[in-house]
Each structure stands twice: as structure tokens, then as C-alpha cells.
Design a protein around this motif. Sequence first.
Motif, PDB file in Angstrom:
ATOM      1  N   ILE A 102      16.644  29.792  42.705  1.00 31.63           N
ATOM      2  CA  ILE A 102      17.200  30.152  41.391  1.00 31.63           C
ATOM      3  C   ILE A 102      18.396  31.038  41.688  1.00 31.63           C
ATOM      4  CG2 ILE A 102      16.776  31.075  39.090  1.00 31.63           C
ATOM      5  CD1 ILE A 102      13.817  30.868  39.572  1.00 31.63           C
ATOM      6  N   GLU A 103      19.576  30.506  41.460  1.00 33.51           N
ATOM      7  CA  GLU A 103      20.828  31.175  41.808  1.00 33.51           C
ATOM      8  C   GLU A 103      21.518  31.655  40.538  1.00 33.51           C
ATOM      9  OE1 GLU A 103      22.730  32.999  43.667  1.00 33.51           O
ATOM     10  OE2 GLU A 103      22.915  31.519  45.306  1.00 33.51           O
ATOM     11  N   VAL A 104      22.395  32.620  40.690  1.00 37.34           N
ATOM     12  CA  VAL A 104      23.202  33.107  39.572  1.00 37.34           C
ATOM     13  C   VAL A 104      24.675  33.021  39.954  1.00 37.34           C
ATOM     14  CG1 VAL A 104      23.695  35.002  37.989  1.00 37.34           C
ATOM     15  CG2 VAL A 104      21.386  34.706  38.870  1.00 37.34           C
ATOM     16  N   LEU A 105      25.444  32.334  39.115  1.00 39.69           N
ATOM     17  CA  LEU A 105      26.882  32.188  39.332  1.00 39.69           C
ATOM     18  C   LEU A 105      27.636  32.972  38.268  1.00 39.69           C
ATOM     19  CD1 LEU A 105      29.491  30.819  40.444  1.00 39.69           C
ATOM     20  CD2 LEU A 105      28.979  28.887  38.917  1.00 39.69           C
ATOM     21  N   SER A 106      28.616  33.756  38.703  1.00 38.27           N
ATOM     22  CA  SER A 106      29.490  34.468  37.768  1.00 38.27           C
ATOM     23  C   SER A 106      30.908  34.443  38.317  1.00 38.27           C
ATOM     24  CB  SER A 106      29.009  35.912  37.558  1.00 38.27           C
ATOM     25  OG  SER A 106      28.955  36.618  38.783  1.00 38.27           O
ATOM     26  N   PHE A 107      31.851  34.757  37.459  1.00 40.03           N
ATOM     27  CA  PHE A 107      33.265  34.709  37.852  1.00 40.03           C
ATOM     28  C   PHE A 107      33.939  36.045  37.592  1.00 40.03           C
ATOM     29  CE2 PHE A 107      32.129  30.336  36.792  1.00 40.03           C
ATOM     30  CZ  PHE A 107      32.626  29.635  37.867  1.00 40.03           C
ATOM     31  N   GLU A 108      34.844  36.375  38.491  1.00 43.44           N
ATOM     32  CA  GLU A 108      35.704  37.548  38.309  1.00 43.44           C
ATOM     33  C   GLU A 108      37.089  37.172  38.797  1.00 43.44           C
ATOM     34  OE1 GLU A 108      36.076  42.170  39.813  1.00 43.44           O
ATOM     35  OE2 GLU A 108      34.091  41.237  39.713  1.00 43.44           O
ATOM     36  N   LYS A 109      38.016  37.064  37.842  1.00 43.37           N
ATOM     37  CA  LYS A 109      39.358  36.560  38.137  1.00 43.37           C
ATOM     38  C   LYS A 109      39.239  35.167  38.749  1.00 43.37           C
ATOM     39  CE  LYS A 109      41.313  41.189  38.559  1.00 43.37           C
ATOM     40  NZ  LYS A 109      42.045  42.167  39.397  1.00 43.37           N
ATOM     41  N   ASP A 110      39.748  34.950  39.944  1.00 42.81           N
ATOM     42  CA  ASP A 110      39.690  33.629  40.570  1.00 42.81           C
ATOM     43  C   ASP A 110      38.597  33.551  41.625  1.00 42.81           C
ATOM     44  OD1 ASP A 110      41.744  32.554  39.058  1.00 42.81           O
ATOM     45  OD2 ASP A 110      43.295  33.245  40.442  1.00 42.81           O
ATOM     46  N   GLN A 111      37.639  34.436  41.559  1.00 44.53           N
ATOM     47  CA  GLN A 111      36.562  34.473  42.538  1.00 44.53           C
ATOM     48  C   GLN A 111      35.236  34.056  41.895  1.00 44.53           C
ATOM     49  OE1 GLN A 111      36.765  35.658  45.991  1.00 44.53           O
ATOM     50  NE2 GLN A 111      38.922  35.253  45.583  1.00 44.53           N
ATOM     51  N   ALA A 112      34.452  33.302  42.660  1.00 45.04           N
ATOM     52  CA  ALA A 112      33.102  32.936  42.236  1.00 45.04           C
ATOM     53  C   ALA A 112      32.108  33.792  43.013  1.00 45.04           C
ATOM     54  CB  ALA A 112      32.838  31.460  42.501  1.00 45.04           C
ATOM     55  N   PHE A 113      31.147  34.350  42.327  1.00 42.95           N
ATOM     56  CA  PHE A 113      30.133  35.185  42.967  1.00 42.95           C
ATOM     57  C   PHE A 113      28.757  34.581  42.728  1.00 42.95           C
ATOM     58  CE2 PHE A 113      33.716  38.015  42.481  1.00 42.95           C
ATOM     59  CZ  PHE A 113      33.734  38.698  43.691  1.00 42.95           C
TER      60      PHE A 113
END
Length: 310
Positions: free
Chosen positions: A191-202
Motif C-alpha cells: 500500500i503506497e502513497v504518491l504525492s507531488f511537490e512541484k515537479d517531484q513525485a514522492f
Amino acid sequence: MQREFLKTLFLVLMLGLVNGRLNAQVLLTSENLNQLNIAQDSLSTYSDSTITVKDDVDRMAYNTMFVKKLISALKTPNSFQFDFDSLANNISFLKSPNQSFRIISWYTPFTDGSYKFYGTIQMATKDGSLKLIPLNDDTQNIVDDNSITNQKKWYGARYYEMIPVTYPGKNPYYILLGWKGNNEKTTKKVIEVLSFEKDQAFFGKSVFEIKKKATNKNRIVFEYNKKNSMTLTFDKQANMIVFDHLAPYESNMEGNLEYYVSDSSFDGYSISYPRLYFKENVELRNDASSLDELYSTPRKATTLFQKGKH
């Protein structure tokens, strides 16, 4: 009078919806559509060969050809609108509900029972140009599977379900359910969590409540006997991620994940911003037992990636 007004308003709204759909379709021209259909045929051949050939060197060669062809196809203007349906058996295309991005993921199996994962995030652009965030599977160098990573240090998986978590005034994040394979003895799911900050994927976020623990986890990883099947799915009605409870065959095998199997009970994570709350002994609404016979190999289990059973 009021009835006529409501009828007119309804027609206007319906026409606006239809026109909106037509405008979206017009962006992908017949020429571009034809190019993508041709490319899809080649991609399907490369993808199938990557799975079916017996030699690891050949697998990597076919996968390299697949990657080059995929990037070339995605460069087609407005390719974001093309679903690549014929690749669904081996390649996962998950599009966010707000149509802002899609995540593409797949794997290459090796003769020693291990896997290498590949992926990219395609962002929607106003002019239809290509914008990708390539994902680099860095699993072998990730010592702590609870660490927060980015696209360069991706905890690779083939994702089969996406659940957006939104709250007014807050940046959304996306829960991804994925199959990770592992080795000749055990299989993993995540179970993963994807989020974005500017042009970066975390990847990873402190949102998972852990029973009897003061701190939350960033990612949930399940590991179990390779011959076992495990349900990991999203129950929309309950707004809950539901999964098999894993336990060893015998109590003296505690901690040896090679001997962990489903024990016929289910736990879950109830989704509520800002975190997910752990629930024990939940009821699984969807019957997954009819899929049990398909668990043994990734190739046979391609249909399960849409159901959460493998």
C-alpha cells in the motif's frame, strides 16, 4: 413555467457535457490515433515476449525495445487520452480521477524468481505535449522499506488500483495498491502513497495508523508464502482498504515470512483525512475465492491485478 425552465436548464447542461467530451476527443486526431494503434501492436508484442521468453538477456532486450517504443508512442500529441487497452494484461495504466496524471507500471521477471519493476508518470498538459516523471526501481538499495522516497529511488511495484485522498484546501495524495513480487520463496504486496511537490513525485507518507504504536507508518508492505494468495483491495462502499490477515502456519514459525499465509480473517484501513485508521476483523464485501486458483504465477494472474487477488 418552472418546469419548462428546469427542462431547458437540463438540456443546456447535457449539451455542455456532450460538447466537452467531443472537444476532448477532437484533440486526438485520426492520424495520431492511427499512429498510437500501430505503436500499441508493437508494444503488445514486445511486452508479451518480455514475459514469455526463457532467457534473462532476451527479456531485458525485449523490455528495452518496449521502453523505447513506449516513449516514442507517448510523444504523439495528446497521447494522454489514449488508453492502450490491449496492453492491460501486462502493463498497468492508472489515471487519476481529476485527469491530471496517470502512472504506468510493469515488471520483468527473472529466472531466479526475482523481478525488476519499471514505471513512469505521465502528466496531463494543456498543449498535449509529453511530460514524464520516470520512475527508477531502487528496491535493492532501499534498506528501510518505510522510508519516504522519490522517483529516483522508487520502491517499485505494478499498481492495480488508485484511491485519491482529498480535503478542502489541502494538497491531495493518492493511495496505490500494488503487486511487488519478490523472490522464489515469498511474494510482496504494497500500500503506497504518491504525492507531488512541484515537479517531484514522492512515495510514502506518514498516514498509516499502526495498532499499539505511537507513530504512523509511511508505507505498508505485506510479505507471504509465494504459493499463497492474498486479497488487497478497496471497498468503495465502506471507504476502506481491505486485506487478508497474514499469519504463520505454526506459532513456532513466527517472524519467518516464507511460512506466512492468509488465515481467513481480514483487516483494513479506513480512509479519513489526514490519516488511515487501522481496523481489525473487518468483513470483506467482495468474494475473492473464485480467483484463488490463479495465484501461482504473475503470468496466470494478470486478471487479478484488477481485483486485488494474488
